[in-house]
Scaffold this motif. Structure first.
Motif, short mmCIF file in Angstrom:
data_model
loop_
_atom_site.label_atom_id
_atom_site.label_comp_id
_atom_site.label_asym_id
_atom_site.label_seq_id
_atom_site.Cartn_x
_atom_site.Cartn_y
_atom_site.Cartn_z
N SER A 36 -0.65 6.75 7.50
CA SER A 36 -1.18 6.85 6.15
C SER A 36 -0.09 6.82 5.07
N GLU A 37 1.14 7.16 5.42
CA GLU A 37 2.23 7.15 4.44
C GLU A 37 3.34 6.15 4.80
N ASP A 38 3.45 5.78 6.06
CA ASP A 38 4.56 4.93 6.52
C ASP A 38 4.16 3.46 6.49
N PHE A 39 4.36 2.83 5.33
CA PHE A 39 3.98 1.43 5.17
C PHE A 39 5.00 0.49 5.80
N SER A 40 6.12 1.04 6.33
CA SER A 40 7.09 0.22 7.04
C SER A 40 6.67 -0.01 8.49
N ASP A 41 5.67 0.73 8.96
CA ASP A 41 5.19 0.55 10.32
C ASP A 41 4.63 -0.87 10.48
N SER A 43 2.14 -1.96 11.88
CA SER A 43 0.68 -2.11 11.77
C SER A 43 0.25 -2.51 10.36
N TRP A 44 1.14 -2.31 9.37
CA TRP A 44 0.84 -2.70 7.99
C TRP A 44 1.35 -4.12 7.74
N ASP A 45 0.46 -5.02 7.35
CA ASP A 45 0.85 -6.38 6.97
C ASP A 45 1.18 -6.40 5.49
N LYS A 46 2.32 -6.99 5.16
CA LYS A 46 2.71 -7.24 3.77
C LYS A 46 2.59 -8.75 3.58
N LEU A 47 1.60 -9.19 2.78
CA LEU A 47 1.24 -10.60 2.74
C LEU A 47 1.35 -11.20 1.34
N ASP A 48 1.62 -12.50 1.31
CA ASP A 48 1.60 -13.30 0.09
C ASP A 48 2.47 -12.72 -1.02
N GLY A 49 3.74 -12.52 -0.70
CA GLY A 49 4.70 -12.13 -1.72
C GLY A 49 4.85 -10.65 -1.96
N VAL A 50 4.37 -9.79 -1.05
CA VAL A 50 4.56 -8.34 -1.19
C VAL A 50 5.67 -7.91 -0.23
N VAL A 51 6.62 -7.16 -0.77
CA VAL A 51 7.75 -6.66 0.01
C VAL A 51 7.79 -5.15 -0.15
N LEU A 52 8.06 -4.46 0.94
CA LEU A 52 8.22 -3.02 0.90
C LEU A 52 9.66 -2.69 0.54
N ARG A 78 -0.79 -8.62 -1.03
CA ARG A 78 -1.46 -7.40 -0.60
C ARG A 78 -0.78 -6.75 0.60
N ILE A 79 -1.10 -5.46 0.78
CA ILE A 79 -0.84 -4.79 2.05
C ILE A 79 -2.19 -4.58 2.69
N GLN A 80 -2.25 -4.73 4.01
CA GLN A 80 -3.53 -4.53 4.69
C GLN A 80 -3.28 -4.18 6.15
N ARG A 81 -4.32 -3.66 6.79
CA ARG A 81 -4.28 -3.31 8.21
C ARG A 81 -5.48 -3.91 8.90
N SER A 82 -5.26 -4.48 10.04
CA SER A 82 -6.38 -4.90 10.88
C SER A 82 -6.88 -3.66 11.61
N THR A 83 -8.15 -3.36 11.43
CA THR A 83 -8.73 -2.14 12.00
C THR A 83 -9.95 -2.52 12.82
N THR A 84 -9.89 -2.26 14.12
CA THR A 84 -10.99 -2.63 15.02
C THR A 84 -11.86 -1.42 15.35
N GLY A 85 -12.99 -1.68 15.98
CA GLY A 85 -13.89 -0.62 16.41
C GLY A 85 -14.80 -0.10 15.33
N LEU A 86 -14.92 -0.82 14.21
CA LEU A 86 -15.83 -0.40 13.15
C LEU A 86 -17.26 -0.76 13.54
N THR A 87 -18.22 -0.12 12.90
CA THR A 87 -19.63 -0.33 13.23
C THR A 87 -20.33 -1.04 12.08
N ILE A 88 -20.93 -2.18 12.39
CA ILE A 88 -21.67 -2.95 11.40
C ILE A 88 -22.81 -2.09 10.84
N GLY A 89 -22.95 -2.10 9.51
CA GLY A 89 -24.03 -1.40 8.85
C GLY A 89 -23.73 0.03 8.45
N LEU A 90 -22.58 0.58 8.88
CA LEU A 90 -22.21 1.94 8.48
C LEU A 90 -21.33 1.91 7.24
#
Length: 187
Positions: A36-41, A43-52, A78-90
């Motif tokens: 939640s705080e470590d954006f250098s991990d 798992s965090w994608d830094k995309l389209d011209g974003v640098v940490l 943007r920064i983003q994370r791919s997050t799996t296991g979510l439930t459709i409709g929730l």
């Protein structure tokens, strides 16, 4: 924008609705974001011209653990994370503390779609709730302009509202429901 960690058995008071305050009791919630705080991990994608940036800044909790994101002005940066296991409709709530180094700045926070927020130089918690439409989501913070943004405490939870920050550092973390005993009736 001050965040405090409160020990077990110490009541938390919410002053957001009035100056008298109210006892803050929250239900069980899990921050699905594992860093939640470590954006250098990785798992965090830094995309389209974003640098940490390597520079750390003081976060709302008063320590030197917030990150600077340098956006170069590329559309959809943007920064983003791919997050799996979510439930459709929730319902899922996404939140993050953010501010801009100077002036004001429009950013977008999203999971299913992006919602516009305007940052200032003061820490504010950006929050959205959206109904998931797939089993993989991409919670993200997006900026299309050239600017430095400071971020802290990214949270994704299966909930119809954002609860207080649950810090994580490697695994999802769950906060158990708050309870009050000997406090009178429900009012």
């Amino acid at each position: 924008g001050l965040i405090e960690t409160v020990g077990s058995g110490i009541p938390r008071i919410d002053f957001s609705d009035d100056s008298d305050g109210a006892l803050l009791l929250e239900g069980t919630a899990t921050n699905i974001i594992t860093y939640s705080e470590d954006f250098s991990d990785s798992s965090w994608d830094k995309l389209d011209g974003v640098v940490l940036s390597a520079t750390k800044v003081t976060s709302p909790d008063g320590t030197l653990n917030a990150s600077q994101l340098i956006c170069n002005g590329t559309s959809n940066g943007r920064i983003q994370r791919s997050t799996t296991g979510l439930t459709i409709g929730l319902d899922y709530s996404v939140s993050v503390y953010a501010r801009v180094s100077s002036g004001t700045q429009v950013v977008r926070l999203g999971l299913v779609s992006d919602v516009v927020h305007t940052l200032t130089t003061e820490w504010q918690r950006l929050k959205i709730t959206q109904t998931e439409d797939g089993t993989t989501g991409y919670p993200k913070l997006r900026c299309d302009d050239a600017v430095t943004i400071e971020v802290y405490g990214f949270q994704l939870e299966e909930n119809s509202y954002a609860t207080s920050l649950i810090n994580t550092s490697g695994t999802a973390q769950t906060r158990v429901a708050d309870t009050a005993t000997g406090s009178g009736n429900s009012t």
